[in-house]
Write a protein that holds these residues in place. Structure first.
Motif, PDB file in Angstrom:
ATOM      1  N   TYR A  12      28.724  23.522  24.580  1.00 35.49           N
ATOM      2  CA  TYR A  12      29.707  24.293  25.333  1.00 35.49           C
ATOM      3  C   TYR A  12      29.910  23.725  26.727  1.00 35.49           C
ATOM      4  CZ  TYR A  12      28.882  27.518  21.557  1.00 35.49           C
ATOM      5  OH  TYR A  12      28.771  28.069  20.311  1.00 35.49           O
ATOM      6  N   THR A  13      31.137  23.874  27.223  1.00 37.61           N
ATOM      7  CA  THR A  13      31.464  23.512  28.596  1.00 37.61           C
ATOM      8  C   THR A  13      32.144  24.709  29.251  1.00 37.61           C
ATOM      9  OG1 THR A  13      33.613  22.608  27.950  1.00 37.61           O
ATOM     10  CG2 THR A  13      31.778  21.061  28.048  1.00 37.61           C
ATOM     11  N   ALA A  14      32.206  24.694  30.556  1.00 37.49           N
ATOM     12  CA  ALA A  14      32.889  25.782  31.262  1.00 37.49           C
ATOM     13  C   ALA A  14      34.350  25.818  30.830  1.00 37.49           C
ATOM     14  CB  ALA A  14      32.787  25.572  32.768  1.00 37.49           C
ATOM     15  N   ALA A  15      34.844  27.022  30.577  1.00 32.23           N
ATOM     16  CA  ALA A  15      36.224  27.188  30.127  1.00 32.23           C
ATOM     17  C   ALA A  15      37.197  26.834  31.250  1.00 32.23           C
ATOM     18  CB  ALA A  15      36.453  28.625  29.668  1.00 32.23           C
ATOM     19  N   ASP A  16      38.280  26.227  30.867  1.00 36.14           N
ATOM     20  CA  ASP A  16      39.336  25.866  31.818  1.00 36.14           C
ATOM     21  C   ASP A  16      40.320  27.035  31.870  1.00 36.14           C
ATOM     22  OD1 ASP A  16      41.034  24.520  33.523  1.00 36.14           O
ATOM     23  OD2 ASP A  16      41.947  23.330  31.920  1.00 36.14           O
ATOM     24  N   LEU A  17      40.150  27.920  32.852  1.00 39.24           N
ATOM     25  CA  LEU A  17      40.959  29.130  32.967  1.00 39.24           C
ATOM     26  C   LEU A  17      41.928  29.023  34.138  1.00 39.24           C
ATOM     27  CD1 LEU A  17      38.145  31.781  32.465  1.00 39.24           C
ATOM     28  CD2 LEU A  17      39.678  30.825  30.732  1.00 39.24           C
ATOM     29  N   ASN A  18      43.063  29.664  33.996  1.00 41.14           N
ATOM     30  CA  ASN A  18      44.027  29.643  35.096  1.00 41.14           C
ATOM     31  C   ASN A  18      43.547  30.569  36.222  1.00 41.14           C
ATOM     32  OD1 ASN A  18      45.135  32.351  34.865  1.00 41.14           O
ATOM     33  ND2 ASN A  18      46.189  31.658  33.025  1.00 41.14           N
ATOM     34  N   PRO A  19      44.086  30.412  37.416  1.00 34.95           N
ATOM     35  CA  PRO A  19      43.623  31.190  38.571  1.00 34.95           C
ATOM     36  C   PRO A  19      43.719  32.713  38.375  1.00 34.95           C
ATOM     37  CG  PRO A  19      44.938  29.353  39.325  1.00 34.95           C
ATOM     38  CD  PRO A  19      45.056  29.379  37.824  1.00 34.95           C
ATOM     39  N   ASP A  20      44.728  33.193  37.663  1.00 37.51           N
ATOM     40  CA  ASP A  20      44.847  34.633  37.429  1.00 37.51           C
ATOM     41  C   ASP A  20      43.675  35.168  36.601  1.00 37.51           C
ATOM     42  OD1 ASP A  20      47.199  34.861  38.876  1.00 37.51           O
ATOM     43  OD2 ASP A  20      48.475  34.634  37.112  1.00 37.51           O
ATOM     44  N   LEU A  21      43.295  34.419  35.569  1.00 32.91           N
ATOM     45  CA  LEU A  21      42.155  34.845  34.753  1.00 32.91           C
ATOM     46  C   LEU A  21      40.851  34.776  35.534  1.00 32.91           C
ATOM     47  CD1 LEU A  21      43.018  33.250  31.297  1.00 32.91           C
ATOM     48  CD2 LEU A  21      43.054  35.663  31.921  1.00 32.91           C
ATOM     49  N   LEU A  22      40.694  33.739  36.350  1.00 32.69           N
ATOM     50  CA  LEU A  22      39.494  33.639  37.182  1.00 32.69           C
ATOM     51  C   LEU A  22      39.402  34.824  38.142  1.00 32.69           C
ATOM     52  CD1 LEU A  22      39.433  29.825  38.033  1.00 32.69           C
ATOM     53  CD2 LEU A  22      37.924  31.073  36.472  1.00 32.69           C
ATOM     54  N   ASN A  23      40.532  35.216  38.696  1.00 32.68           N
ATOM     55  CA  ASN A  23      40.561  36.360  39.601  1.00 32.68           C
ATOM     56  C   ASN A  23      40.161  37.642  38.871  1.00 32.68           C
ATOM     57  OD1 ASN A  23      41.075  37.563  42.177  1.00 32.68           O
ATOM     58  ND2 ASN A  23      42.962  38.402  41.301  1.00 32.68           N
ATOM     59  N   ARG A  24      40.637  37.813  37.636  1.00 35.04           N
ATOM     60  CA  ARG A  24      40.274  38.999  36.857  1.00 35.04           C
ATOM     61  C   ARG A  24      38.784  39.035  36.568  1.00 35.04           C
ATOM     62  NH1 ARG A  24      44.420  39.127  31.999  1.00 35.04           N
ATOM     63  NH2 ARG A  24      42.993  40.750  31.308  1.00 35.04           N
ATOM     64  N   ILE A  25      38.201  37.877  36.288  1.00 35.81           N
ATOM     65  CA  ILE A  25      36.757  37.808  36.058  1.00 35.81           C
ATOM     66  C   ILE A  25      36.000  38.202  37.320  1.00 35.81           C
ATOM     67  CG2 ILE A  25      34.827  36.215  35.651  1.00 35.81           C
ATOM     68  CD1 ILE A  25      36.640  34.784  33.625  1.00 35.81           C
ATOM     69  N   MET A  26      36.446  37.699  38.465  1.00 37.16           N
ATOM     70  CA  MET A  26      35.776  38.035  39.729  1.00 37.16           C
ATOM     71  C   MET A  26      35.907  39.523  40.045  1.00 37.16           C
ATOM     72  SD  MET A  26      36.314  34.623  42.095  1.00 37.16           S
ATOM     73  CE  MET A  26      37.945  35.088  42.560  1.00 37.16           C
ATOM     74  N   LEU A  27      37.066  40.112  39.743  1.00 34.12           N
ATOM     75  CA  LEU A  27      37.232  41.551  39.962  1.00 34.12           C
ATOM     76  C   LEU A  27      36.307  42.356  39.047  1.00 34.12           C
ATOM     77  CD1 LEU A  27      41.113  41.815  40.375  1.00 34.12           C
ATOM     78  CD2 LEU A  27      39.370  42.186  42.136  1.00 34.12           C
ATOM     79  N   LEU A  28      36.168  41.924  37.805  1.00 35.09           N
ATOM     80  CA  LEU A  28      35.266  42.604  36.878  1.00 35.09           C
ATOM     81  C   LEU A  28      33.817  42.469  37.340  1.00 35.09           C
ATOM     82  CD1 LEU A  28      34.821  44.233  34.346  1.00 35.09           C
ATOM     83  CD2 LEU A  28      34.916  42.096  33.031  1.00 35.09           C
ATOM     84  N   GLU A  29      33.437  41.298  37.825  1.00 34.48           N
ATOM     85  CA  GLU A  29      32.100  41.120  38.389  1.00 34.48           C
ATOM     86  C   GLU A  29      31.860  42.124  39.510  1.00 34.48           C
ATOM     87  OE1 GLU A  29      31.168  36.352  37.931  1.00 34.48           O
ATOM     88  OE2 GLU A  29      32.247  37.062  39.694  1.00 34.48           O
ATOM     89  N   SER A  30      32.835  42.279  40.379  1.00 34.13           N
ATOM     90  CA  SER A  30      32.722  43.198  41.509  1.00 34.13           C
ATOM     91  C   SER A  30      32.593  44.641  41.033  1.00 34.13           C
ATOM     92  CB  SER A  30      33.936  43.036  42.419  1.00 34.13           C
ATOM     93  OG  SER A  30      33.843  43.901  43.520  1.00 34.13           O
ATOM     94  N   GLU A  31      33.382  45.030  40.049  1.00 29.20           N
ATOM     95  CA  GLU A  31      33.293  46.389  39.511  1.00 29.20           C
ATOM     96  C   GLU A  31      31.913  46.661  38.918  1.00 29.20           C
ATOM     97  OE1 GLU A  31      36.420  47.444  36.769  1.00 29.20           O
ATOM     98  OE2 GLU A  31      37.919  46.441  38.013  1.00 29.20           O
ATOM     99  N   ILE A  32      31.423  45.723  38.142  1.00 33.56           N
ATOM    100  CA  ILE A  32      30.106  45.889  37.523  1.00 33.56           C
ATOM    101  C   ILE A  32      29.025  45.946  38.600  1.00 33.56           C
ATOM    102  CG2 ILE A  32      28.381  44.796  36.033  1.00 33.56           C
ATOM    103  CD1 ILE A  32      30.778  43.685  34.394  1.00 33.56           C
TER     104      ILE A  32
END
Length: 53
Positions: A12-32
């Motif tokens: 496996y390698t790190a997924a190549d995600l667009n900036p909007d998806l990366l932002n959503r992941i960071m927001l979910l991290e913050s919520e958790i």
């Protein structure tokens, strides 16, 4: 000569995600983090093409 066996994480390698998806992941991290009061890191991986098993 011994052939090196791939380690499980080599598949496996790190997924190549667009900036909007990366932002959503960071927001979910913050919520958790806010709900659990624990540091959380979410990581997105995709199967590597260089070492399929």
């Amino acid at each position: 000569m011994d052939q090196k066996q791939p380690l499980e994480f080599d598949r496996y390698t790190a997924a190549d995600l667009n900036p909007d998806l990366l932002n959503r992941i960071m927001l979910l991290e913050s919520e958790i983090r806010n709900e659990t009061e624990k540091d959380v890191v979410l990581i997105a991986y995709e199967e590597s093409q260089h070492n399929p098993t």
